[in-house]
Design a protein around this motif. Structure first.
Motif, PDB file in Angstrom:
ATOM      1  N   UNK A 197       3.374   8.667 -14.520  1.00 56.58           N
ATOM      2  CA  UNK A 197       2.066   9.327 -14.610  1.00 56.58           C
ATOM      3  C   UNK A 197       2.010  10.533 -13.678  1.00 56.58           C
ATOM      4  N   UNK A 198       2.545  10.352 -12.471  1.00 59.51           N
ATOM      5  CA  UNK A 198       2.587  11.460 -11.507  1.00 59.51           C
ATOM      6  C   UNK A 198       3.464  12.587 -12.045  1.00 59.51           C
ATOM      7  N   UNK A 199       4.618  12.230 -12.619  1.00 62.73           N
ATOM      8  CA  UNK A 199       5.512  13.265 -13.134  1.00 62.73           C
ATOM      9  C   UNK A 199       4.888  13.998 -14.317  1.00 62.73           C
ATOM     10  N   UNK A 200       4.171  13.279 -15.182  1.00 65.88           N
ATOM     11  CA  UNK A 200       3.508  13.940 -16.311  1.00 65.88           C
ATOM     12  C   UNK A 200       2.459  14.933 -15.819  1.00 65.88           C
ATOM     13  N   UNK A 201       1.647  14.512 -14.846  1.00 58.73           N
ATOM     14  CA  UNK A 201       0.554  15.353 -14.370  1.00 58.73           C
ATOM     15  C   UNK A 201       1.041  16.526 -13.529  1.00 58.73           C
ATOM     16  N   UNK A 202       2.066  16.289 -12.706  1.00 58.15           N
ATOM     17  CA  UNK A 202       2.510  17.321 -11.770  1.00 58.15           C
ATOM     18  C   UNK A 202       3.678  18.157 -12.287  1.00 58.15           C
ATOM     19  N   UNK A 203       4.417  17.644 -13.283  1.00 53.07           N
ATOM     20  CA  UNK A 203       5.593  18.404 -13.723  1.00 53.07           C
ATOM     21  C   UNK A 203       5.666  18.594 -15.234  1.00 53.07           C
ATOM     22  N   UNK A 257       0.820  -1.212   0.000  1.00 53.28           N
ATOM     23  CA  UNK A 257       0.000   0.000   0.000  1.00 53.28           C
ATOM     24  C   UNK A 257       0.850   1.257   0.000  1.00 53.28           C
ATOM     25  N   UNK A 258       2.087   1.171   0.484  1.00 55.76           N
ATOM     26  CA  UNK A 258       2.961   2.350   0.539  1.00 55.76           C
ATOM     27  C   UNK A 258       3.159   2.959  -0.833  1.00 55.76           C
ATOM     28  N   UNK A 259       3.164   2.123  -1.879  1.00 53.03           N
ATOM     29  CA  UNK A 259       3.349   2.620  -3.236  1.00 53.03           C
ATOM     30  C   UNK A 259       2.009   2.866  -3.913  1.00 53.03           C
ATOM     31  N   UNK A 260       1.100   1.905  -3.844  1.00 49.51           N
ATOM     32  CA  UNK A 260      -0.165   2.015  -4.580  1.00 49.51           C
ATOM     33  C   UNK A 260      -1.042   3.143  -4.048  1.00 49.51           C
ATOM     34  N   UNK A 261      -1.199   3.260  -2.725  1.00 49.65           N
ATOM     35  CA  UNK A 261      -2.076   4.282  -2.163  1.00 49.65           C
ATOM     36  C   UNK A 261      -1.498   5.677  -2.357  1.00 49.65           C
ATOM     37  N   UNK A 262      -0.204   5.825  -2.121  1.00 57.66           N
ATOM     38  CA  UNK A 262       0.420   7.130  -2.300  1.00 57.66           C
ATOM     39  C   UNK A 262       0.342   7.563  -3.761  1.00 57.66           C
ATOM     40  N   UNK A 263       0.655   6.644  -4.666  1.00 56.38           N
ATOM     41  CA  UNK A 263       0.621   6.976  -6.086  1.00 56.38           C
ATOM     42  C   UNK A 263      -0.772   7.316  -6.571  1.00 56.38           C
ATOM     43  N   UNK A 264      -1.765   6.541  -6.192  1.00 54.71           N
ATOM     44  CA  UNK A 264      -3.123   6.789  -6.642  1.00 54.71           C
ATOM     45  C   UNK A 264      -3.673   8.084  -6.054  1.00 54.71           C
ATOM     46  N   UNK A 265      -3.339   8.361  -4.793  1.00 58.07           N
ATOM     47  CA  UNK A 265      -3.783   9.607  -4.175  1.00 58.07           C
ATOM     48  C   UNK A 265      -3.200  10.822  -4.870  1.00 58.07           C
ATOM     49  N   UNK A 266      -1.925  10.765  -5.211  1.00 57.61           N
ATOM     50  CA  UNK A 266      -1.293  11.876  -5.919  1.00 57.61           C
ATOM     51  C   UNK A 266      -1.906  12.071  -7.303  1.00 57.61           C
ATOM     52  N   UNK A 267      -2.236  10.980  -7.975  1.00 58.12           N
ATOM     53  CA  UNK A 267      -2.844  11.089  -9.299  1.00 58.12           C
ATOM     54  C   UNK A 267      -4.222  11.743  -9.223  1.00 58.12           C
ATOM     55  N   UNK A 317       1.138  23.019  -9.261  1.00 56.03           N
ATOM     56  CA  UNK A 317       1.358  21.592  -9.497  1.00 56.03           C
ATOM     57  C   UNK A 317       2.844  21.243  -9.449  1.00 56.03           C
ATOM     58  N   UNK A 318       3.690  22.126  -9.960  1.00 59.92           N
ATOM     59  CA  UNK A 318       5.134  21.880  -9.888  1.00 59.92           C
ATOM     60  C   UNK A 318       5.601  21.905  -8.432  1.00 59.92           C
ATOM     61  N   UNK A 319       5.031  22.795  -7.635  1.00 59.35           N
ATOM     62  CA  UNK A 319       5.343  22.808  -6.192  1.00 59.35           C
ATOM     63  C   UNK A 319       4.906  21.490  -5.560  1.00 59.35           C
ATOM     64  N   UNK A 320       3.736  20.987  -5.966  1.00 57.64           N
ATOM     65  CA  UNK A 320       3.265  19.699  -5.448  1.00 57.64           C
ATOM     66  C   UNK A 320       4.217  18.578  -5.836  1.00 57.64           C
ATOM     67  N   UNK A 321       4.776  18.642  -7.040  1.00 58.07           N
ATOM     68  CA  UNK A 321       5.743  17.622  -7.466  1.00 58.07           C
ATOM     69  C   UNK A 321       7.015  17.698  -6.625  1.00 58.07           C
ATOM     70  N   UNK A 322       7.433  18.913  -6.302  1.00 57.88           N
ATOM     71  CA  UNK A 322       8.605  19.079  -5.437  1.00 57.88           C
ATOM     72  C   UNK A 322       8.336  18.477  -4.056  1.00 57.88           C
ATOM     73  N   UNK A 323       7.131  18.663  -3.543  1.00 53.90           N
ATOM     74  CA  UNK A 323       6.765  18.054  -2.259  1.00 53.90           C
ATOM     75  C   UNK A 323       6.792  16.534  -2.352  1.00 53.90           C
ATOM     76  N   UNK A 324       6.341  15.997  -3.481  1.00 61.55           N
ATOM     77  CA  UNK A 324       6.355  14.554  -3.696  1.00 61.55           C
ATOM     78  C   UNK A 324       7.788  14.015  -3.690  1.00 61.55           C
ATOM     79  N   UNK A 325       8.702  14.730  -4.349  1.00 65.01           N
ATOM     80  CA  UNK A 325      10.100  14.318  -4.350  1.00 65.01           C
ATOM     81  C   UNK A 325      10.692  14.373  -2.946  1.00 65.01           C
ATOM     82  N   UNK A 326      10.367  15.451  -2.224  1.00 63.74           N
ATOM     83  CA  UNK A 326      10.884  15.583  -0.861  1.00 63.74           C
ATOM     84  C   UNK A 326      10.323  14.491   0.042  1.00 63.74           C
TER      85      UNK A 326
END
Length: 505
Positions: free
Chosen positions: A392-398, A206-216, A273-282
């Motif tokens: 997919x997350x990188x396309x949508x957020x960055x 769930x650490x990968x699937x839930x986080x990824x789906x929530x971000x999408x 959205x780019x700020x959100x991507x930076x938060x995701x990386x952090x």
């Protein structure tokens, strides 16, 4: 006898499976990722045992690539060479150039993805996965930038037109959403399918699937706002006076004003959205380093082809850099050739939306898809899932927001006002994938269903009309006020009336 790459001073000892032991400076496997970047740890499986550049070794490693499928892809290299030749020898055959450049992009993207993998394996686990995903998305970033640079804005009084008239913004918008759909439905579906053929069920964390789906979902919400804003207000726009004398301006809310508002909303939303991507990386780099590290590490230990992968020949650091440079230059050239021929391709009958939603994402995501499918077949389903959700997350957020910012800099009206049909498909696709991920396991049937959904979308996009015929994000119908009554006039009819009126005056 070759020796392994020397360990840098201050680095912790590397475990036989790539996991660092506790060291004298107190670092261990739970050490935060960013300090690991500074210490430049080199994972065990990334060592080549050599230094410098050796042409013969470089060619052998490039040919063998990361898996059997990628190895077969290398037989497509002649298409890349012929595309370059035909571009200058046969300039009057644009479809031929497009076809060869399209196929030639596959081995170029594959080499870029493989070189990214080799570079990632010389880094800590989570950092390596993030870097590998980033290199895989470079082709997409280059494609978007080339498209927006080649976009030709219409002159005053001229319609935007289609891709065969230089209007590439609808194609860019479709390509952004198509990239997300290709990863979520086609790539993930094939991963579930081929993985299910080898193992009845594959379980993921769930650490990968839930986080990824929530971000999408958050990203889809951000992408949906400009389109929803436009659709809600486009019927309320009115014109000022014209030669008919029957159109009265109402509160100065003209179609041009709405378009300006949409552009501003898109630009500000892109920054957010780019700020959100930076938060995701952090988040990946620090907060949950130990969680993601453990998941990916455990998955790799369960790799069914682990021994064979560890026995593969590796690039040295210099060879990795050379491979990255070669693949980036070739990919950029071929993408430029592709974009140059888009007008001819659309003129030949290929719809704008099909080109952007299906054809372009398929070729620019080829390397990532091959990597993810191979990982799923090897039983490394969590890493495969990361390679589907991460891009997919990188396309949508960055990547998508980045092209809006580039268009802003170039003074080109690139916005996030997508076709309602397309954005609804993306939101539904995210919800469908989220439902399949909820139980924490997959099988071949779920994969087949995702691929079938993608095929249905591809069929529908082929019949979707071009922007000059019908559109949900253009002012095709305008409300005007005349004799105290609201009247809706089709845009084409209004133009005809204005022409007739000008002839009679």
């Amino acid at each position: 006898m070759p020796t392994s790459d020397p360990q840098l001073p201050g680095d912790g000892a590397i475990h036989a499976h790539g996991r660092p032991h506790d060291t004298s400076d107190g670092s261990n496997e739970n050490t935060a990722l960013l300090p690991s970047f500074l210490r430049r740890e080199v994972a065990h499986e990334g060592e080549s045992g050599r230094h410098g550049f050796h042409l013969r070794h470089f060619c052998i490693v490039t040919y063998k690539s990361s898996n059997v499928v990628s190895q077969y892809v290398n037989f497509l290299w002649p298409f890349a060479l012929l595309a370059v030749i035909f571009r200058y020898v046969l300039p009057t055959h644009p479809l031929l150039v497009f076809g060869f450049a399209y196929v030639g992009m596959i081995p170029s993207a594959n080499l870029l993805g493989f070189a990214g993998q080799e570079f990632a394996k010389k880094m800590p686990k989570v950092a390596g996965t993030l870097i590998e995903t980033t290199f895989g998305s470079l082709v997409e970033i280059i494609l978007f930038i080339v498209l927006i640079v080649k976009h030709r804005a219409p002159t005053e009084g001229e319609d935007a037109g289609n891709g065969d008239e230089g209007n590439l913004i609808p194609i860019i918008q479709a390509a952004i959403l198509g990239s997300i759909l290709t990863n979520l439905l086609l790539c993930l579906g094939l991963c579930f399918f081929v993985g299910g053929l080898r193992k009845r069920t594959q379980k993921f964390y769930a650490a990968i699937s839930e986080t990824g789906n929530g971000l999408l979902l958050v990203a889809a919400f951000g992408l949906l706002i400009p389109s929803a804003f436009y659709s809600a207000l486009k019927g309320e726009t009115t014109f000022g006076k014209n030669s008919l004398g029957s159109v009265i301006m109402k509160d100065k809310f003209t179609p041009e004003a709405l378009q300006r508002d949409i552009l501003k909303i898109s630009q500000v939303t892109s920054i957010v959205l780019i700020v959100a991507f930076a938060c995701y990386l952090l988040f990946n780099a620090r907060s949950q380093h130990s969680v993601f590290h453990e998941v990916i590490e455990r998955d790799e230990h369960g790799d069914l082809d682990r021994e064979e992968d560890e026995a593969r020949m590796r690039y040295t650091g210099t060879e990795t850099t050379v491979a990255l440079v070669i693949s980036l230059v070739l990919a950029t050239l071929l993408l430029i050739y592709l974009v140059e021929q888009i007008e001819a391709v659309v003129h030949s009958g290929v719809p704008d939306q099909f080109l952007g939603l299906i054809l372009l994402p398929l070729v620019e995501k080829a390397a990532e898809h091959l990597t993810a499918i191979d990982e799923a077949y090897d039983g490394v389903i969590n890493v495969a899932l990361y390679h589907c959700l991460g891009p997919s997350i990188q396309t949508a957020l960055f990547n998508g927001p980045l092209v809006v910012i580039v268009g802003w800099i170039l003074n080109k009206p690139m916005d996030l006002n997508f076709e309602i049909f397309m954005i609804v498909l993306v939101v539904l696709g995210i919800l469908v994938v989220g439902n399949f991920l909820r139980d924490g396991e997959s099988n071949w049937l779920e994969g087949a269903l995702l691929v079938i959904v993608y095929v249905i979308i591809a069929i529908a996009s082929w019949y979707y009309p071009n922007p000059d015929v019908a559109t949900s994000n253009g002012v095709e119908a305008l409300a005007v006020s005349a004799d105290s009554r609201n009247v809706t006039i089709d845009k084409a009819l209004l133009k005809e009336l204005l022409v007739i009126a000008s002839l009679n005056t």
